[in-house]
Design an enzyme around this catalytic site. Structure first.
Site, PDB file in Angstrom:
ATOM      1  N   LYS A   1     -11.688  -0.957 -38.478  1.00 15.58           N
ATOM      2  CA  LYS A   1     -11.621  -0.465 -39.855  1.00 15.58           C
ATOM      3  C   LYS A   1     -11.556  -1.646 -40.816  1.00 15.58           C
ATOM      4  CE  LYS A   1     -10.797   3.849 -38.479  1.00 15.58           C
ATOM      5  NZ  LYS A   1     -11.989   4.459 -38.009  1.00 15.58           N
TER       6      LYS A   1
ATOM      7  N   SER B   1     -17.341   5.915 -38.302  1.00 15.35           N
ATOM      8  CA  SER B   1     -16.381   5.721 -39.388  1.00 15.35           C
ATOM      9  C   SER B   1     -16.628   4.489 -40.242  1.00 15.35           C
ATOM     10  CB  SER B   1     -14.952   5.667 -38.829  1.00 15.35           C
ATOM     11  OG  SER B   1     -14.817   4.536 -37.998  1.00 15.35           O
TER      12      SER B   1
END
Lengths: 164, 154
Positions: free
Chosen positions: B84, B41
């Site tokens: 993230k 990701s």
């Protein structure tokens, strides 16, 4: 000479103390009236509770537990509330934007016992389990308030449907 | 047969082990630690099986900025961690949280997105993330050695 031995004792004691507080538990003063009548029934005298970090180390909380958590509105503030519903339960809310909420996976629904005077899931919605910090097990001060805090749900706040 | 000297030595060893464990706990909790990241990701910034060094000081002092890469507890599973980038601070307007078109990041929350937009489960799926879940800020990559680099450019 004195400094050195003081410094040595601090170096020795502080990590052990901090680790103990982080892993086992600590005593904290309860502020506010959101959990009346269980906690702080007279606003003059604040209750001190023992918060157990050990009990929540694997995030296993039960409906009715009183827990302390990091406030979703302010990460510098800790709030103390009761767990009313777990993931999969459906709750009927009091003043939330939706009348019924199904608690998502990894979340829980917390409420203060003193309905109407509490900032809880009815305001900010389901709370991620990762925000839970500790479980309140006992009131430890003042001595006439010594008691063990039970995990019980007020009848009218039970979820309308429980997860299977 | 006397056990006394052994008892003394044993408790000294136990004392040292306990002390080391406590100091390690304090460093990992309050200073920084090394983290192994898996998953696609955050490509191309981070690749799977990179080891990163994260510090735990700026999240506690609320000095996170837009563009910082952070590690946090996963909102939908507290036993898992996510890595993230912060793309929205409180008050920012962000788009893409089902079912609404665009929304403002609420007080006390951040909006997280993975650099690999097509292959990242982030705030676009689970909404704004409370700052209380943030654990650390990624400073640099330390493994693989030939890819060692500071990760602080936005």
């Amino acid at each position: 000479m004195l400094f050195r031995s003081l410094f040595k004792s601090l170096l020795f004691g502080v990590p052990i103390g901090v680790t103990f507080l982080d892993s086992v538990g600590y005593v904290a003063r309860v502020e506010g009236i959101s959990m009346q009548p269980v906690l702080n029934p007279e606003s003059q005298n604040k209750d001190y509770v023992f918060l157990s970090r050990w009990s929540v180390s694997d995030y296993q909380v039960n409906r009715g537990d009183i827990i302390s958590l990091v406030s979703p509105k302010n990460p510098n503030q800790m709030i103390i509330k009761r767990v009313v519903a777990l993931e999969g339960d459906v709750v009927s809310t009091l003043g939330y934007k939706n009348k019924y909420v199904r608690v998502p996976e990894g979340y829980c629904w917390v409420e203060g016992d003193h309905t109407g005077h509490t900032l809880d899931s009815n305001t900010f919605g389901p709370v991620s389990l990762g925000l839970i910090s500790a479980k309140a097990l006992y009131i430890v001060w003042p001595p006439d308030r010594w008691q063990s805090l039970e995990a019980k749900l007020p009848e009218n706040r039970k979820p309308i449907s429980l997860a299977v | 047969m006397s056990f006394r000297p052994y008892l003394g030595k044993a408790s000294a060893v136990i004392g040292y082990v306990l002390q080391t464990a406590c100091i390690t706990h304090c460093i990992i909790e309050y200073v920084g630690d090394f983290v192994l990241c898996t998953g696609p990701s955050m490509e191309p910034t981070l690749e799977t099986n990179n080891i990163l060094f994260t510090e735990h000081i700026t999240p506690r002092l609320q000095r996170l900025r837009r563009g910082d890469i952070i590690t946090a507890k996963c909102p939908t599973d507290p036993k898992q961690n996510i890595c993230k980038r912060i793309t929205g601070l409180p008050g920012d307007k962000v788009k893409g949280y089902f079912p609404r078109g665009s929304q403002v990041v609420p007080r006390g929350h951040v909006w997280l997105e993975g650099d690999n937009s097509d292959n990242s489960k982030d705030s676009r799926m689970y909404g704004p993330v409370p700052q209380g879940l943030i654990r650390g800020r990624v400073v640099c990559r330390v493994w693989p050695l030939n890819k060692m680099s500071l990760l602080t450019e936005h």
